[in-house]
Design a protein around this motif. Sequence first.
Motif, short mmCIF file in Angstrom:
data_model
loop_
_atom_site.label_atom_id
_atom_site.label_comp_id
_atom_site.label_asym_id
_atom_site.label_seq_id
_atom_site.Cartn_x
_atom_site.Cartn_y
_atom_site.Cartn_z
N ALA A 59 61.88 56.98 -2.73
CA ALA A 59 61.84 57.29 -1.30
C ALA A 59 60.89 56.34 -0.57
O ALA A 59 61.17 55.91 0.55
N LYS A 60 59.77 55.99 -1.22
CA LYS A 60 58.82 55.08 -0.58
C LYS A 60 59.42 53.70 -0.36
O LYS A 60 59.10 53.01 0.61
N GLU A 61 60.30 53.28 -1.27
CA GLU A 61 60.93 51.97 -1.13
C GLU A 61 61.82 51.88 0.11
O GLU A 61 62.05 50.79 0.63
N LEU A 62 62.31 53.01 0.59
CA LEU A 62 63.19 53.01 1.76
C LEU A 62 62.45 52.61 3.03
O LEU A 62 63.06 52.08 3.96
N ARG A 63 61.16 52.95 3.10
CA ARG A 63 60.34 52.68 4.29
C ARG A 63 61.00 53.26 5.55
O ARG A 63 61.16 52.61 6.57
N LEU A 64 61.37 54.53 5.43
CA LEU A 64 61.99 55.26 6.53
C LEU A 64 61.31 56.62 6.67
O LEU A 64 60.83 57.18 5.68
N PRO A 65 61.28 57.18 7.87
CA PRO A 65 60.82 58.57 8.01
C PRO A 65 61.84 59.50 7.37
O PRO A 65 63.04 59.42 7.66
N LEU A 66 61.39 60.38 6.48
CA LEU A 66 62.31 61.20 5.70
C LEU A 66 61.94 62.67 5.80
O LEU A 66 60.76 63.03 5.75
N ASP A 67 62.95 63.51 5.90
CA ASP A 67 62.79 64.96 5.85
C ASP A 67 63.52 65.49 4.63
O ASP A 67 64.67 65.10 4.37
N ARG A 68 62.87 66.38 3.89
CA ARG A 68 63.53 67.00 2.73
C ARG A 68 64.39 68.17 3.22
O ARG A 68 63.91 69.07 3.89
N VAL A 69 65.65 68.14 2.86
CA VAL A 69 66.59 69.17 3.30
C VAL A 69 66.86 70.17 2.18
O VAL A 69 66.86 71.38 2.39
N VAL A 70 67.09 69.67 0.97
CA VAL A 70 67.47 70.52 -0.17
C VAL A 70 66.84 69.96 -1.43
O VAL A 70 66.72 68.74 -1.58
N VAL A 71 66.44 70.84 -2.34
CA VAL A 71 66.07 70.45 -3.70
C VAL A 71 67.04 71.15 -4.65
O VAL A 71 67.20 72.37 -4.59
N THR A 72 67.70 70.39 -5.51
CA THR A 72 68.67 70.96 -6.42
C THR A 72 68.60 70.21 -7.75
O THR A 72 67.62 69.51 -8.02
N THR A 73 69.60 70.37 -8.59
CA THR A 73 69.65 69.65 -9.86
C THR A 73 71.02 69.03 -10.04
O THR A 73 72.03 69.58 -9.59
N THR A 74 71.05 67.89 -10.71
CA THR A 74 72.32 67.27 -11.11
C THR A 74 72.12 66.66 -12.48
O THR A 74 71.13 65.96 -12.72
N GLY A 75 73.01 66.99 -13.39
CA GLY A 75 72.87 66.52 -14.76
C GLY A 75 71.60 66.97 -15.42
O GLY A 75 71.05 66.29 -16.29
N GLY A 76 71.07 68.15 -15.02
CA GLY A 76 69.85 68.68 -15.58
C GLY A 76 68.59 68.07 -15.01
O GLY A 76 67.48 68.40 -15.45
N ARG A 77 68.72 67.21 -14.01
CA ARG A 77 67.57 66.54 -13.41
C ARG A 77 67.37 67.04 -11.99
O ARG A 77 68.33 67.14 -11.22
N GLN A 78 66.12 67.34 -11.63
CA GLN A 78 65.84 67.79 -10.28
C GLN A 78 65.91 66.62 -9.30
O GLN A 78 65.37 65.55 -9.56
#
Length: 425
Positions: free
Chosen positions: A395-414
Amino acid sequence: MASSAPSERDAFAIAAPGLAPLLAAELTALGVQVRAVEAAGVAFHASDAVLFRVNCWSRLATRVVVRLDSFVARDFATLEKRARRVPWREVLAPGEQAVLSVTCRKSRLYHSDAVAERVARGIELAVPGVRAATGPDDDDADSDPNSVTNAALHVDEDTITDATARARAGVHVHVHEKSNASRAQRILVRLDRDMCTISADASGDLLHRRGWRLDSGKAPLRETLAAALIAASDWPANVPLVDPMCGAGTIAIEAALRARNIAPGLSRTFACEHWPGADPALAAGERDAARAAMLLAAPARIVAADRDAGAIEATRTNAERAGVLDDITLQHQPLSDIGLAQIGAAGWVVTNPPYGIRTGNPATLAALWGRLGAVIREAGAGWTLTVVVPDPAFAKELRLPLDRVVVTTTGGRQVAFLKSRLPKR
């Protein structure tokens, strides 16, 4: 004698972790009266029409189940006695096969195979001709393991041979019995702190199995998670959507299905259609209404791009099977060549970039994520990014203002779904 269907059923739509609020909003938009929003999904009362509608239309639910009974069982005698009283005839007809998925958690009855045996005996006594067996659960690893309807850890019987060890681990016991039945009704049995809850699967195959994705990328999102990412982005279908690293095209195809108002389950059948008392005319009417609601074309441009020619070809064949190939612009090009400003003055980038599964070089990954941020910044304030992020470092590499909308899992990874909209200059 077949049982007539009840006017209302106690139903539950299972969602991947973190997606229950999005699923509740989706069901409300479908005209479903939501009863409760829980960590594992959404509870609602459903007529047969509503039960079919949710299975057919939900883009986010993993599975829909109907609770048949719930009771306290601290010994096997009570369990078997109460199992005979469960209204099995609502979901099973003589001659059919019932496949049991049993989970035991913090209960006196911790032998899952012994629990399955007692429940199976209750089924066979209540509905003559039914064969009940335990069996493997569908791959549902991204759902909440504490769900009242969800499966426990999937372990083959040959992996753990000691019955006590299997039971205390809370694993399934896979004992396959031959049956001439043309289909099998999945029954989910959960013992949690001595409370036994018995539910019937109303979906059949897991709902992310739309039927169109036969070609997969190296690390694809499930269709339900791709649809959730789009829902979390708040994308209005009348502006362009771009996935610049499309892989097998799941995000672009789910966006096209949503834009054209195509029900994701329109081409498949569901377990509840085979229940005793089910009215075929009801399902046929719902399908006719779904077909009538389809739009002829997506209102705005949907672009699927990737530097890998194989990914573009997979997207093409998947989109063709889904019936939305004409709604998607395919672009074989690297991320650096994406010209968002040429696509439109405003739009949405919705994507699942590589993060170690498809590309293992940390320096390459950091540069890729940095370039994605630059592409968004170059496009200007009219463009919004919604992205799957597995690690704050990306996320830091994007250098954009970011808002977290959802936390979920895919393939067993958060992972987190993060959203960025550049401020107007």
